[in-house]
Design a protein around this motif. Structure first.
Motif, PDB file in Angstrom:
ATOM      1  N   GLU A 108       0.829  -1.211   0.000  1.00 38.15           N
ATOM      2  CA  GLU A 108       0.000   0.000   0.000  1.00 38.15           C
ATOM      3  C   GLU A 108       0.862   1.258   0.000  1.00 38.15           C
ATOM      4  N   ALA A 109       1.991   1.239   0.693  1.00 39.34           N
ATOM      5  CA  ALA A 109       2.897   2.393   0.687  1.00 39.34           C
ATOM      6  C   ALA A 109       3.495   2.594  -0.707  1.00 39.34           C
ATOM      7  N   CYS A 110       3.840   1.504  -1.368  1.00 40.95           N
ATOM      8  CA  CYS A 110       4.386   1.621  -2.731  1.00 40.95           C
ATOM      9  C   CYS A 110       3.330   2.104  -3.720  1.00 40.95           C
ATOM     10  N   TRP A 112       0.862   4.096  -2.950  1.00 38.86           N
ATOM     11  CA  TRP A 112       0.753   5.522  -2.653  1.00 38.86           C
ATOM     12  C   TRP A 112       1.880   6.294  -3.338  1.00 38.86           C
ATOM     13  N   ASP A 115       1.293   6.447  -7.181  1.00 42.80           N
ATOM     14  CA  ASP A 115       0.281   7.444  -7.558  1.00 42.80           C
ATOM     15  C   ASP A 115       0.876   8.847  -7.638  1.00 42.80           C
ATOM     16  N   ARG A 116       1.892   9.114  -6.837  1.00 48.80           N
ATOM     17  CA  ARG A 116       2.466  10.455  -6.758  1.00 48.80           C
ATOM     18  C   ARG A 116       3.801  10.593  -7.495  1.00 48.80           C
ATOM     19  N   GLN A 172      -8.027   6.587 -12.236  1.00 48.98           N
ATOM     20  CA  GLN A 172      -6.959   6.137 -11.337  1.00 48.98           C
ATOM     21  C   GLN A 172      -6.970   4.612 -11.379  1.00 48.98           C
ATOM     22  N   ARG A 183      -7.337  -2.270  -4.490  1.00 49.74           N
ATOM     23  CA  ARG A 183      -7.966  -0.964  -4.684  1.00 49.74           C
ATOM     24  C   ARG A 183      -8.762  -0.984  -5.985  1.00 49.74           C
TER      25      ARG A 183
END
Length: 196
Positions: A108-110, A112, A115-116, A172, A183
């Protein structure tokens, strides 16, 4: 029932006999009452051991599956009476659950970060890492909208009746981890028909 000198009654009598004999040897003089108590408790312990079929020495094993104490041991693999579970075996499910939880947090951190990511090289590196560990991006463009696996972010007018309910574009991308949806993709869906 075990065949050792370990029953509560026999154990108590043997303890009493040992205490009485110790008292005889530790007193300053010969005391006939203490000696009688000691001798009586030894005799009673012996009689109770004989009557209950208990022995001071353990019995010899009857088979490789039966220990010296004579207790029954079931066949391997049956699970019946298998004894205590080793601590390491108890820790395996906990370790696996912790590892899965840690993996989910890292993925989940990767996601995130992906996405940025403004750098194409960083985005490409993260996409490569995702594919190596079984995380897949979900681009739903062109699919029929399904609220169970897609999240509607907006709608646009359809150009024909055939386009109604079809995903026009993915706003997305979504992600799956080894087939499990992490997701939902956020999508724009064609709705209705443009009237001429």
């Amino acid at each position: 029932m075990t065949n050792r000198l370990g029953g509560p009654l026999v154990g108590a009598l043997v303890g009493l006999a040992a205490a009485a004999l110790g008292a005889v040897f530790l007193t300053d003089g010969f005391d006939p009452v203490t000696l009688a108590v000691a001798a009586g408790s030894v005799v009673i312990a012996a009689v109770v051991a004989v009557l209950t079929g208990r022995s001071i020495a353990p019995k010899a094993p009857l088979s490789p599956l039966q220990p010296a104490g004579g207790a029954f041991v079931p066949a391997p693999g049956t699970g019946a009476g298998s004894g205590p579970i080793p601590v390491q075996q108890l820790q395996e499910p906990a370790r696996a659950a912790q590892a899965m939880s840690d993996r989910t947090v890292l993925v989940e951190a990767c996601i995130w970060m992906r996405d940025r990511a403004t750098s194409p090289a960083l985005a490409q590196h993260l996409d490569g890492a995702f594919s190596r560990v079984g995380v897949t991006g979900v681009d739903a463009t062109g699919q029929r909208f399904d609220p169970a696996v897609h999240e509607a972010g907006g709608t646009i007018a359809a150009g024909s009746p055939a386009e109604d309910g079809i995903i026009a574009r993915t706003e997305q991308i979504g992600y799956t981890d080894r087939g499990r949806l992490l997701r939902h993709p956020i999508v724009t869906v064609y709705r209705g028909q443009v009237r001429a």
